[in-house]
Design a protein around this motif. Structure first.
Motif, PDB file in Angstrom:
ATOM      1  N   GLY A 205       0.836  -1.198   0.000  1.00 43.23           N
ATOM      2  CA  GLY A 205       0.000   0.000   0.000  1.00 43.23           C
ATOM      3  C   GLY A 205       0.874   1.251   0.000  1.00 43.23           C
ATOM      4  O   GLY A 205       1.960   1.264   0.573  1.00 43.23           O
ATOM      5  N   ALA A 206       0.378   2.330  -0.657  1.00 41.17           N
ATOM      6  CA  ALA A 206       1.183   3.537  -0.824  1.00 41.17           C
ATOM      7  C   ALA A 206       1.679   4.090   0.512  1.00 41.17           C
ATOM      8  O   ALA A 206       2.790   4.583   0.620  1.00 41.17           O
ATOM      9  CB  ALA A 206       0.371   4.589  -1.566  1.00 41.17           C
ATOM     10  N   ASN A 207       0.842   3.992   1.547  1.00 40.97           N
ATOM     11  CA  ASN A 207       1.220   4.608   2.818  1.00 40.97           C
ATOM     12  C   ASN A 207       1.626   3.603   3.893  1.00 40.97           C
ATOM     13  O   ASN A 207       1.795   3.952   5.042  1.00 40.97           O
ATOM     14  CB  ASN A 207       0.062   5.450   3.356  1.00 40.97           C
ATOM     15  CG  ASN A 207      -0.320   6.538   2.378  1.00 40.97           C
ATOM     16  OD1 ASN A 207       0.556   7.184   1.797  1.00 40.97           O
ATOM     17  ND2 ASN A 207      -1.611   6.717   2.156  1.00 40.97           N
ATOM     18  N   ALA A 208       1.782   2.337   3.484  1.00 46.02           N
ATOM     19  CA  ALA A 208       2.000   1.292   4.482  1.00 46.02           C
ATOM     20  C   ALA A 208       3.215   1.577   5.370  1.00 46.02           C
ATOM     21  O   ALA A 208       3.126   1.518   6.597  1.00 46.02           O
ATOM     22  CB  ALA A 208       2.162  -0.060   3.790  1.00 46.02           C
ATOM     23  N   ILE A 209       4.324   1.939   4.749  1.00 41.32           N
ATOM     24  CA  ILE A 209       5.553   2.136   5.532  1.00 41.32           C
ATOM     25  C   ILE A 209       5.367   3.318   6.487  1.00 41.32           C
ATOM     26  O   ILE A 209       5.736   3.257   7.659  1.00 41.32           O
ATOM     27  CB  ILE A 209       6.771   2.383   4.604  1.00 41.32           C
ATOM     28  CG1 ILE A 209       6.896   1.270   3.566  1.00 41.32           C
ATOM     29  CG2 ILE A 209       8.042   2.544   5.404  1.00 41.32           C
ATOM     30  CD1 ILE A 209       7.117  -0.103   4.114  1.00 41.32           C
ATOM     31  N   GLU A 210       4.746   4.407   5.953  1.00 42.09           N
ATOM     32  CA  GLU A 210       4.465   5.570   6.811  1.00 42.09           C
ATOM     33  C   GLU A 210       3.671   5.182   8.055  1.00 42.09           C
ATOM     34  O   GLU A 210       3.931   5.664   9.148  1.00 42.09           O
ATOM     35  CB  GLU A 210       3.617   6.583   6.041  1.00 42.09           C
ATOM     36  CG  GLU A 210       4.382   7.717   5.436  1.00 42.09           C
ATOM     37  CD  GLU A 210       3.512   8.478   4.449  1.00 42.09           C
ATOM     38  OE1 GLU A 210       2.519   9.073   4.890  1.00 42.09           O
ATOM     39  OE2 GLU A 210       3.827   8.445   3.242  1.00 42.09           O
ATOM     40  N   VAL A 211       2.681   4.315   7.838  1.00 45.00           N
ATOM     41  CA  VAL A 211       1.833   3.898   8.956  1.00 45.00           C
ATOM     42  C   VAL A 211       2.665   3.137  10.000  1.00 45.00           C
ATOM     43  O   VAL A 211       2.565   3.405  11.200  1.00 45.00           O
ATOM     44  CB  VAL A 211       0.657   3.017   8.450  1.00 45.00           C
ATOM     45  CG1 VAL A 211      -0.098   2.403   9.615  1.00 45.00           C
ATOM     46  CG2 VAL A 211      -0.277   3.846   7.575  1.00 45.00           C
ATOM     47  N   TYR A 212       3.506   2.208   9.550  1.00 47.41           N
ATOM     48  CA  TYR A 212       4.311   1.451  10.528  1.00 47.41           C
ATOM     49  C   TYR A 212       5.263   2.375  11.274  1.00 47.41           C
ATOM     50  O   TYR A 212       5.461   2.246  12.482  1.00 47.41           O
ATOM     51  CB  TYR A 212       5.102   0.341   9.829  1.00 47.41           C
ATOM     52  CG  TYR A 212       4.202  -0.692   9.208  1.00 47.41           C
ATOM     53  CD1 TYR A 212       3.190  -1.288   9.957  1.00 47.41           C
ATOM     54  CD2 TYR A 212       4.346  -1.062   7.872  1.00 47.41           C
ATOM     55  CE1 TYR A 212       2.339  -2.218   9.379  1.00 47.41           C
ATOM     56  CE2 TYR A 212       3.496  -1.995   7.296  1.00 47.41           C
ATOM     57  CZ  TYR A 212       2.494  -2.568   8.054  1.00 47.41           C
ATOM     58  OH  TYR A 212       1.665  -3.483   7.488  1.00 47.41           O
ATOM     59  N   VAL A 213       5.877   3.321  10.529  1.00 46.70           N
ATOM     60  CA  VAL A 213       6.812   4.239  11.172  1.00 46.70           C
ATOM     61  C   VAL A 213       6.075   5.100  12.206  1.00 46.70           C
ATOM     62  O   VAL A 213       6.555   5.316  13.325  1.00 46.70           O
ATOM     63  CB  VAL A 213       7.541   5.115  10.124  1.00 46.70           C
ATOM     64  CG1 VAL A 213       8.286   6.268  10.792  1.00 46.70           C
ATOM     65  CG2 VAL A 213       8.507   4.266   9.301  1.00 46.70           C
ATOM     66  N   HIS A 214       4.878   5.555  11.831  1.00 42.22           N
ATOM     67  CA  HIS A 214       4.076   6.363  12.743  1.00 42.22           C
ATOM     68  C   HIS A 214       3.778   5.593  14.038  1.00 42.22           C
ATOM     69  O   HIS A 214       3.931   6.126  15.149  1.00 42.22           O
ATOM     70  CB  HIS A 214       2.772   6.769  12.042  1.00 42.22           C
ATOM     71  CG  HIS A 214       1.794   7.495  12.914  1.00 42.22           C
ATOM     72  ND1 HIS A 214       1.985   8.800  13.295  1.00 42.22           N
ATOM     73  CD2 HIS A 214       0.646   7.074  13.502  1.00 42.22           C
ATOM     74  CE1 HIS A 214       0.990   9.169  14.077  1.00 42.22           C
ATOM     75  NE2 HIS A 214       0.158   8.136  14.223  1.00 42.22           N
ATOM     76  N   ARG A 215       3.399   4.323  13.890  1.00 48.97           N
ATOM     77  CA  ARG A 215       3.094   3.519  15.089  1.00 48.97           C
ATOM     78  C   ARG A 215       4.345   3.288  15.932  1.00 48.97           C
ATOM     79  O   ARG A 215       4.294   3.338  17.159  1.00 48.97           O
ATOM     80  CB  ARG A 215       2.536   2.164  14.669  1.00 48.97           C
ATOM     81  CG  ARG A 215       1.149   2.263  14.080  1.00 48.97           C
ATOM     82  CD  ARG A 215       0.585   0.858  13.981  1.00 48.97           C
ATOM     83  NE  ARG A 215      -0.514   0.815  13.043  1.00 48.97           N
ATOM     84  CZ  ARG A 215      -0.793  -0.221  12.263  1.00 48.97           C
ATOM     85  NH1 ARG A 215      -0.042  -1.319  12.313  1.00 48.97           N
ATOM     86  NH2 ARG A 215      -1.814  -0.185  11.444  1.00 48.97           N
ATOM     87  N   LEU A 216       5.461   3.048  15.258  1.00 50.07           N
ATOM     88  CA  LEU A 216       6.706   2.833  15.998  1.00 50.07           C
ATOM     89  C   LEU A 216       7.089   4.081  16.784  1.00 50.07           C
ATOM     90  O   LEU A 216       7.501   4.002  17.944  1.00 50.07           O
ATOM     91  CB  LEU A 216       7.846   2.484  15.036  1.00 50.07           C
ATOM     92  CG  LEU A 216       7.926   1.027  14.585  1.00 50.07           C
ATOM     93  CD1 LEU A 216       8.981   0.890  13.493  1.00 50.07           C
ATOM     94  CD2 LEU A 216       8.257   0.107  15.752  1.00 50.07           C
ATOM     95  N   ARG A 217       6.929   5.242  16.132  1.00 43.98           N
ATOM     96  CA  ARG A 217       7.283   6.498  16.811  1.00 43.98           C
ATOM     97  C   ARG A 217       6.502   6.658  18.095  1.00 43.98           C
ATOM     98  O   ARG A 217       7.048   7.055  19.116  1.00 43.98           O
ATOM     99  CB  ARG A 217       6.963   7.684  15.907  1.00 43.98           C
ATOM    100  CG  ARG A 217       8.037   7.978  14.932  1.00 43.98           C
ATOM    101  CD  ARG A 217       7.741   9.285  14.235  1.00 43.98           C
ATOM    102  NE  ARG A 217       8.798   9.563  13.293  1.00 43.98           N
ATOM    103  CZ  ARG A 217       8.588   9.949  12.055  1.00 43.98           C
ATOM    104  NH1 ARG A 217       7.350  10.096  11.600  1.00 43.98           N
ATOM    105  NH2 ARG A 217       9.610  10.192  11.273  1.00 43.98           N
ATOM    106  N   LYS A 218       5.199   6.354  18.017  1.00 43.43           N
ATOM    107  CA  LYS A 218       4.368   6.542  19.207  1.00 43.43           C
ATOM    108  C   LYS A 218       4.873   5.680  20.362  1.00 43.43           C
ATOM    109  O   LYS A 218       4.800   6.052  21.524  1.00 43.43           O
ATOM    110  CB  LYS A 218       2.901   6.187  18.890  1.00 43.43           C
ATOM    111  CG  LYS A 218       2.234   7.289  18.101  1.00 43.43           C
ATOM    112  CD  LYS A 218       0.752   7.430  18.432  1.00 43.43           C
ATOM    113  CE  LYS A 218      -0.001   6.176  18.024  1.00 43.43           C
ATOM    114  NZ  LYS A 218      -1.426   6.414  17.781  1.00 43.43           N
ATOM    115  N   LYS A 219       5.408   4.498  20.007  1.00 41.18           N
ATOM    116  CA  LYS A 219       5.877   3.594  21.056  1.00 41.18           C
ATOM    117  C   LYS A 219       7.289   3.929  21.536  1.00 41.18           C
ATOM    118  O   LYS A 219       7.639   3.664  22.673  1.00 41.18           O
ATOM    119  CB  LYS A 219       5.828   2.151  20.548  1.00 41.18           C
ATOM    120  CG  LYS A 219       4.393   1.693  20.296  1.00 41.18           C
ATOM    121  CD  LYS A 219       4.319   0.341  19.609  1.00 41.18           C
ATOM    122  CE  LYS A 219       2.859   0.045  19.255  1.00 41.18           C
ATOM    123  NZ  LYS A 219       2.672  -1.221  18.554  1.00 41.18           N
TER     124      LYS A 219
END
Ligand code: CA
Length: 222
Positions: A186-200
């Motif tokens: 998905g176009a934004n898949a990596i962004e989404v994982y990075v976003h979740r990692l940042r929060k943690k």
């Protein structure tokens, strides 16, 4: 120090043998999974370098049988560059580390030395970055010693960032490492994982920077 190389590609096997013998290791070679399995049933090695795609029985089965017999030799698996699923499966079955093909011989030799050292002290393959640790064998991450909940893909993204800590990783590189050839990314898949990692991770001061137009990097701690 004795090393068994299990590799069906004769050119690659030859290169590995020459390089490791040049570094003063005693090296044997098996050219298919069955041969490897028979050798490992009767001989002890300080390290096994194991290709996964092998004639007769594959590398996964070789590890499975080795561990089932109680064999404790560290296993370094050689995998295709983009085959995250293979790496995860190999590590789950009891491999200790992996190297993606194609690789540079100095890196192989460094991993070999590290694995043999760890084999002697009995601990497993762990990456650290400030308060963050990632256990590649157990697929677990901790912050200041406390486990953090991560999905398999988040773990994959974190692993890539930690292995290249301080260097920019672009989206194509993530996709190559995280997905099979025929998987849609998905176009934004990596962004989404990075976003979740940042929060943690950010509450503990572990920073993933966005380098606009280029990718992401795990900021080196000074
Ligand atoms: Ca092969």
């Amino acid at each position: 120090m004795r090393i068994l190389i299990v590799e069906d590609d004769p050119v690659l096997a030859d290169g590995l043998v020459k390089s490791l013998r040049g570094a003063d290791f005693a090296v044997d070679v098996a050219h298919d999974g069955e041969q490897a399995d028979s050798i490992l049933a009767v001989e002890n090695y300080d390290l096994v370098i194991l290709d996964l795609g092998l004639p007769r029985i594959d590398g996964f089965e070789v590890i499975k049988r080795l561990r089932r017999r109680g064999g404790t030799a560290p296993v370094l698996i050689l995998t295709a560059r983009d085959a995250l699923a293979d790496r995860v499966k190999g590590l789950d079955l009891g491999a200790d580390d992996y190297l993606s093909k194609p690789f540079e011989l100095p890196e192989l030799e460094a991993r070999v030395r590290a694995l043999i050292r760890r084999g002697q002290t009995g601990s497993s393959s762990v990456l650290t970055h400030g308060p963050l640790t990632l256990d590649l064998g157990g697929r677990r991450a901790t912050l200041d010693g406390a486990p953090i909940e991560l999905s398999a893909r988040e773990l994959g993204v974190l692993e890539i960032l930690m292995l290249r800590s301080g260097r920019v990783v672009n989206k194509e590189q993530f996709a190559e490492q995280l997905y099979g050839h025929d998987e849609e990314v998905g176009a934004n898949a990596i962004e989404v994982y990075v976003h979740r990692l940042r929060k943690k991770l950010e509450p503990a001061g572990v920073v993933i920077r966005t380098i606009r137009g280029l990718g992401y990097l795990l900021e080196k701690k000074s």
